[in-house]
Scaffold this motif. Structure first.
Motif, mmCIF file in Angstrom:
data_model
loop_
_atom_site.group_PDB
_atom_site.id
_atom_site.type_symbol
_atom_site.label_atom_id
_atom_site.label_comp_id
_atom_site.label_asym_id
_atom_site.label_seq_id
_atom_site.Cartn_x
_atom_site.Cartn_y
_atom_site.Cartn_z
ATOM 1 N N ASP A 172 0.817 -1.211 0.000
ATOM 2 C CA ASP A 172 0.000 0.000 0.000
ATOM 3 C C ASP A 172 0.853 1.264 0.000
ATOM 4 O OD1 ASP A 172 -2.242 -1.568 0.007
ATOM 5 O OD2 ASP A 172 -2.782 -1.198 2.108
ATOM 6 N N GLU A 173 2.000 1.199 0.695
ATOM 7 C CA GLU A 173 2.851 2.374 0.811
ATOM 8 C C GLU A 173 4.008 2.372 -0.187
ATOM 9 O OE1 GLU A 173 3.893 3.448 4.884
ATOM 10 O OE2 GLU A 173 2.292 2.123 5.608
ATOM 11 N N GLY A 174 4.048 1.347 -1.028
ATOM 12 C CA GLY A 174 5.093 1.272 -2.045
ATOM 13 C C GLY A 174 6.500 1.203 -1.471
ATOM 14 N N LEU A 175 6.673 0.445 -0.383
ATOM 15 C CA LEU A 175 7.966 0.373 0.291
ATOM 16 C C LEU A 175 8.912 -0.585 -0.422
ATOM 17 C CD1 LEU A 175 6.739 0.077 4.011
ATOM 18 C CD2 LEU A 175 7.331 2.158 2.759
ATOM 19 N N TRP A 177 12.374 -3.108 -0.348
ATOM 20 C CA TRP A 177 12.736 -4.169 0.582
ATOM 21 C C TRP A 177 13.505 -3.634 1.785
ATOM 22 C CZ3 TRP A 177 10.165 -8.431 0.406
ATOM 23 C CH2 TRP A 177 9.676 -8.915 -0.815
ATOM 24 N N HIS A 178 14.441 -2.710 1.588
ATOM 25 C CA HIS A 178 15.235 -2.188 2.700
ATOM 26 C C HIS A 178 14.362 -1.459 3.714
ATOM 27 C CE1 HIS A 178 18.717 -3.133 0.197
ATOM 28 N NE2 HIS A 178 19.460 -2.968 1.274
ATOM 29 N N HIS A 179 13.478 -0.603 3.220
ATOM 30 C CA HIS A 179 12.603 0.168 4.113
ATOM 31 C C HIS A 179 11.671 -0.763 4.887
ATOM 32 C CE1 HIS A 179 9.986 4.052 4.584
ATOM 33 N NE2 HIS A 179 10.109 3.386 5.705
ATOM 34 N N TRP A 180 11.084 -1.717 4.161
ATOM 35 C CA TRP A 180 10.168 -2.649 4.832
ATOM 36 C C TRP A 180 10.910 -3.536 5.825
ATOM 37 C CZ3 TRP A 180 8.926 -8.115 4.091
ATOM 38 C CH2 TRP A 180 7.752 -8.497 4.755
ATOM 39 N N ALA A 181 12.124 -3.972 5.489
ATOM 40 C CA ALA A 181 12.911 -4.802 6.394
ATOM 41 C C ALA A 181 13.187 -4.089 7.711
ATOM 42 C CB ALA A 181 14.225 -5.217 5.735
ATOM 43 N N ARG A 182 13.387 -2.760 7.673
ATOM 44 C CA ARG A 182 13.598 -1.999 8.911
ATOM 45 C C ARG A 182 12.344 -2.068 9.793
ATOM 46 N NH1 ARG A 182 17.991 -2.074 7.270
ATOM 47 N NH2 ARG A 182 17.937 -3.678 8.856
ATOM 48 N N ARG A 183 11.183 -2.003 9.158
ATOM 49 C CA ARG A 183 9.933 -2.096 9.921
ATOM 50 C C ARG A 183 9.766 -3.495 10.529
ATOM 51 N NH1 ARG A 183 4.948 1.128 7.065
ATOM 52 N NH2 ARG A 183 6.011 3.111 6.685
ATOM 53 N N VAL A 184 10.033 -4.514 9.727
ATOM 54 C CA VAL A 184 9.937 -5.887 10.225
ATOM 55 C C VAL A 184 10.932 -6.097 11.360
ATOM 56 C CG1 VAL A 184 10.209 -8.319 9.622
ATOM 57 C CG2 VAL A 184 9.087 -6.767 8.021
ATOM 58 N N GLN A 185 12.129 -5.562 11.212
ATOM 59 C CA GLN A 185 13.144 -5.660 12.268
ATOM 60 C C GLN A 185 12.647 -5.064 13.569
ATOM 61 O OE1 GLN A 185 17.318 -4.482 11.409
ATOM 62 N NE2 GLN A 185 17.067 -2.996 13.060
ATOM 63 N N LYS A 186 12.059 -3.882 13.497
ATOM 64 C CA LYS A 186 11.555 -3.223 14.697
ATOM 65 C C LYS A 186 10.471 -4.070 15.363
ATOM 66 C CE LYS A 186 11.624 1.110 14.263
ATOM 67 N NZ LYS A 186 11.348 2.522 13.876
ATOM 68 N N TYR A 187 9.623 -4.667 14.532
ATOM 69 C CA TYR A 187 8.560 -5.530 15.054
ATOM 70 C C TYR A 187 9.134 -6.790 15.699
ATOM 71 C CZ TYR A 187 4.710 -8.873 15.021
ATOM 72 O OH TYR A 187 3.790 -9.826 15.380
ATOM 73 N N LEU A 188 10.073 -7.443 15.021
ATOM 74 C CA LEU A 188 10.676 -8.661 15.574
ATOM 75 C C LEU A 188 11.398 -8.374 16.883
ATOM 76 C CD1 LEU A 188 12.134 -10.360 12.365
ATOM 77 C CD2 LEU A 188 10.067 -10.994 13.621
ATOM 78 N N MET A 189 12.077 -7.246 16.970
ATOM 79 C CA MET A 189 12.768 -6.890 18.204
ATOM 80 C C MET A 189 11.776 -6.702 19.348
ATOM 81 S SD MET A 189 15.676 -4.268 16.708
ATOM 82 C CE MET A 189 16.320 -3.852 18.357
ATOM 83 N N HIS A 190 10.609 -6.148 19.039
ATOM 84 C CA HIS A 190 9.569 -5.949 20.056
ATOM 85 C C HIS A 190 9.028 -7.294 20.543
ATOM 86 C CE1 HIS A 190 6.569 -3.844 22.319
ATOM 87 N NE2 HIS A 190 5.560 -4.299 21.596
ATOM 88 N N VAL A 191 8.738 -8.199 19.596
ATOM 89 C CA VAL A 191 8.242 -9.520 19.956
ATOM 90 C C VAL A 191 9.301 -10.288 20.745
ATOM 91 C CG1 VAL A 191 7.422 -11.736 19.059
ATOM 92 C CG2 VAL A 191 6.675 -9.606 17.989
ATOM 93 N N GLU A 192 10.545 -10.176 20.323
ATOM 94 C CA GLU A 192 11.637 -10.862 21.011
ATOM 95 C C GLU A 192 11.793 -10.363 22.439
ATOM 96 O OE1 GLU A 192 15.822 -12.454 19.555
ATOM 97 O OE2 GLU A 192 15.797 -10.269 19.667
#
Length: 246
Positions: A172-175, A177-192
């Motif tokens: 939807d936001e046209g991200l 891979w690098h930009h989206w990976a930063r978001r996924v990283q932030k999420y994974l760190m929170h879950v971890e």
């Protein structure tokens, strides 16, 4: 032995007979678009089209993108709100004229991955995350499922994590891979930080392109691997659940 599995998603409904000995589809899957609005009646009609495509008669396992307890659906993040507190198993069983087992979609995918895929033989705390229209989750401790965790709805930057880091958000936001990976990283760190898993299994359709984003994720201690069953995991897990119930 074969049992039929159906995976209801926010964008598509897909299913196929499953070979439970191999943990794989026995035939090529059939898919239809999820209706909009995705009401119980309309979704049940589309599930009937998928099952009817194979002229199937017998138990059917079906996943749902939300909380499922005792055959009732308790949340509806990516489908019509009329699913909340609906007697979904009865609705689907009546429409199909077949016995139905209903469970959370990410739980089904996790069950399949723990039995036949990336989590096979793994103990400790394992979390499977499915990235798609939202973010689904399945939490296992020494191979035992803790159902309906819905970790995609953890708050991240003031909103549901799945609105920030799902595949739909990327599209939807046209991200890139690098930009989206930063978001996924932030999420994974929170879950971890909350659960300290030894292993993250990354599922959903995007798992086919894991090489484009997993190597970009840093500062996550847990091992991260793509789902081996990829987007068929939900179908396989649904069939496994139906077999167990039968």
């Amino acid at each position: 032995m074969e049992i039929f599995g159906v995976d209801i998603g926010g964008s598509g409904i897909k299913g196929a007979p499953v070979d439970l000995e191999r943990g794989d589809l026995a035939q090529e899957r059939y898919k239809v678009l999820t209706p909009h609005p995705a009401t119980p009646k309309d979704v049940a009609d589309h599930v009937a089209e998928v099952v009817g495509h194979y002229d199937w008669s017998g138990p059917v396992g079906i996943t749902f993108p939300g909380v499922v307890t005792n055959g009732c659906t308790r949340s509806a993040a990516n489908v019509d709100k009329s699913w909340i507190d609906a007697e979904a198993r009865r609705i689907l069983s009546d429409r199909l004229g077949l016995p139905v087992t209903l469970l959370n979609d990410a739980d089904a995918a996790g069950i399949a991955e723990m039995a036949f895929g990336a989590g096979r033989g793994r103990g400790g705390t394992v979390i499977m995350l499915t990235f798609g229209t939202g973010i689904g989750s399945a939490l296992f401790t020494d191979g035992r499922l803790v159902p309906n965790t819905e970790l995609g709805h953890l708050e991240l930057e003031g909103r549901d994590a799945e609105t920030h880091a799902s595949t739909k958000a990327k599209e939807d936001e046209g991200l890139g891979w690098h930009h989206w990976a930063r978001r996924v990283q932030k999420y994974l760190m929170h879950v971890e930080m909350l659960f300290s898993p030894e292993l993250f299994i990354i599922g959903g359709g995007v798992s086919r392109k894991a090489d484009k984003f997993l190597p970009l994720i840093e500062h996550v201690r847990a091992e991260m691997v793509p789902a081996e069953l990829q987007n068929n995991a939900g179908i396989v897990g649904a069939a496994m659940a139906a077999s167990d119930r039968a």
